[in-house]
Write a protein that holds these residues in place. Structure first.
Motif, mmCIF file in Angstrom:
data_model
loop_
_atom_site.group_PDB
_atom_site.id
_atom_site.type_symbol
_atom_site.label_atom_id
_atom_site.label_comp_id
_atom_site.label_asym_id
_atom_site.label_seq_id
_atom_site.Cartn_x
_atom_site.Cartn_y
_atom_site.Cartn_z
ATOM 1 N N GLU A 89 0.833 -1.214 0.000
ATOM 2 C CA GLU A 89 0.000 0.000 0.000
ATOM 3 C C GLU A 89 0.863 1.257 0.000
ATOM 4 O O GLU A 89 0.547 2.249 -0.656
ATOM 5 C CB GLU A 89 -0.931 0.009 1.213
ATOM 6 N N LYS A 115 6.348 -1.250 -10.785
ATOM 7 C CA LYS A 115 5.115 -0.581 -11.205
ATOM 8 C C LYS A 115 5.412 0.425 -12.323
ATOM 9 O O LYS A 115 4.674 0.513 -13.299
ATOM 10 C CB LYS A 115 4.481 0.172 -10.033
ATOM 11 N N ASP A 175 1.766 6.664 -7.022
ATOM 12 C CA ASP A 175 0.798 7.688 -7.427
ATOM 13 C C ASP A 175 1.459 9.071 -7.444
ATOM 14 O O ASP A 175 1.214 9.873 -8.343
ATOM 15 C CB ASP A 175 -0.416 7.704 -6.482
ATOM 16 N N LYS A 207 2.178 1.821 -3.434
ATOM 17 C CA LYS A 207 1.126 2.351 -4.325
ATOM 18 C C LYS A 207 1.021 3.874 -4.158
ATOM 19 O O LYS A 207 0.903 4.619 -5.140
ATOM 20 C CB LYS A 207 -0.200 1.645 -3.976
#
Ligand code: GLP
Length: 233
Positions: A11, A45, A18, A14
């Motif tokens: 998390e 990612k 972003d 992530k």
């Protein structure tokens, strides 16, 4: 410092992803990159996007002295394998640790940094609070230099080598002042082994004894933690 705490490294990653994507979409030109295990998922990612980075230059924090860029333990190799070979960056810079004159390489690298002011610096931290390879006690005024690695850092990083004797004793690293000149810093720290250094970085006064604590003096630093790294706050 803006401290964000997440349930898990995934998390947290992530959230970091972003932020990086948002900056890439809004004109970021130079991104500072870190190695180590912490940003691996972030790079995974990033390389799985089809983001156009042909206008983006990257500069890395550090490299071991004595390792050829093709050595699988070198940070040059790591960056090629994890990111550079997948993405069309305008230019990518990592110090070369295999040059005959590492001092000269530090000067060359500092010139590169001057020409490419960092918009967003990704950072990890060592269990002793080091950033890049700036070990405790390094001057906050330092620029790119050769660092002697502490026994604890060589111990922490030996997992990447077959034998402890193979862990280099020196590294070329951006200095603390070079790191601090980034417009924005995104520090990631995961796991219990970082909890004490995270506490010193955030809850103790700024001191050269904990290099990461210098981020308290930065006007735009985001600290992304999982709950284990944040467990001593
Ligand atoms: C090395 C690097 C640092 C990195 C640190 C943490 O010492 N020089 O830039 O932040 O390792 O590594 P890890 O993310 O594997 O814990």
């Amino acid at each position: 410092m803006n401290v964000l705490i997440f349930e898990s490294p995934d998390e947290a990653t992530k959230a970091a992803f972003d932020i990086v994507m948002q900056r890439l979409e809004t004109g970021l030109q130079t991104m500072g990159l870190a190695t180590g295990s912490t940003p691996l998922k972030l790079y995974e990612k990033l390389r799985n996007t089809d983001t156009d980075v042909s206008h983006v230059t990257t500069v890395n924090l550090d490299e071991y002295v004595g390792l050829e860029p093709t050595d699988p333990q070198s940070y040059n190799y790591y960056m090629n394998e994890e990111l550079f070979k997948y993405m069309n960056f305008a230019a990518t810079y990592v110090p070369n640790g295999a040059v005959e004159d590492p001092e000269k390489e530090c000067e060359r690298y500092e010139e590169i940094l001057k020409k490419n002011p960092v918009d967003l610096q990704i950072l990890g931290m060592g269990p002793n609070g080091h950033i890049g390879f700036n070990e405790p006690g390094t001057s906050f005024d330092s620029v790119t230099h050769i660092a002697e690695l502490t026994a604890s850092t060589r111990e922490a990083n030996k997992r990447f080598f077959e034998k402890e004797e193979q862990v280099p004793t020196k590294a070329i690293t951006m200095g603390i002042s070079s790191i601090l000149s980034a417009k924005e810093v995104l520090m990631l720290a995961f796991g219990e082994s970082k909890a004490e250094a995270v506490r010193s970085m955030i809850d103790e006064p700024v001191t050269e004894g904990c290099p990461a604590s210098v981020l308290q003096n930065h006007s735009n630093a985001v600290i992304i933690l999982d709950k284990e790294a944040a467990s001593k706050l």
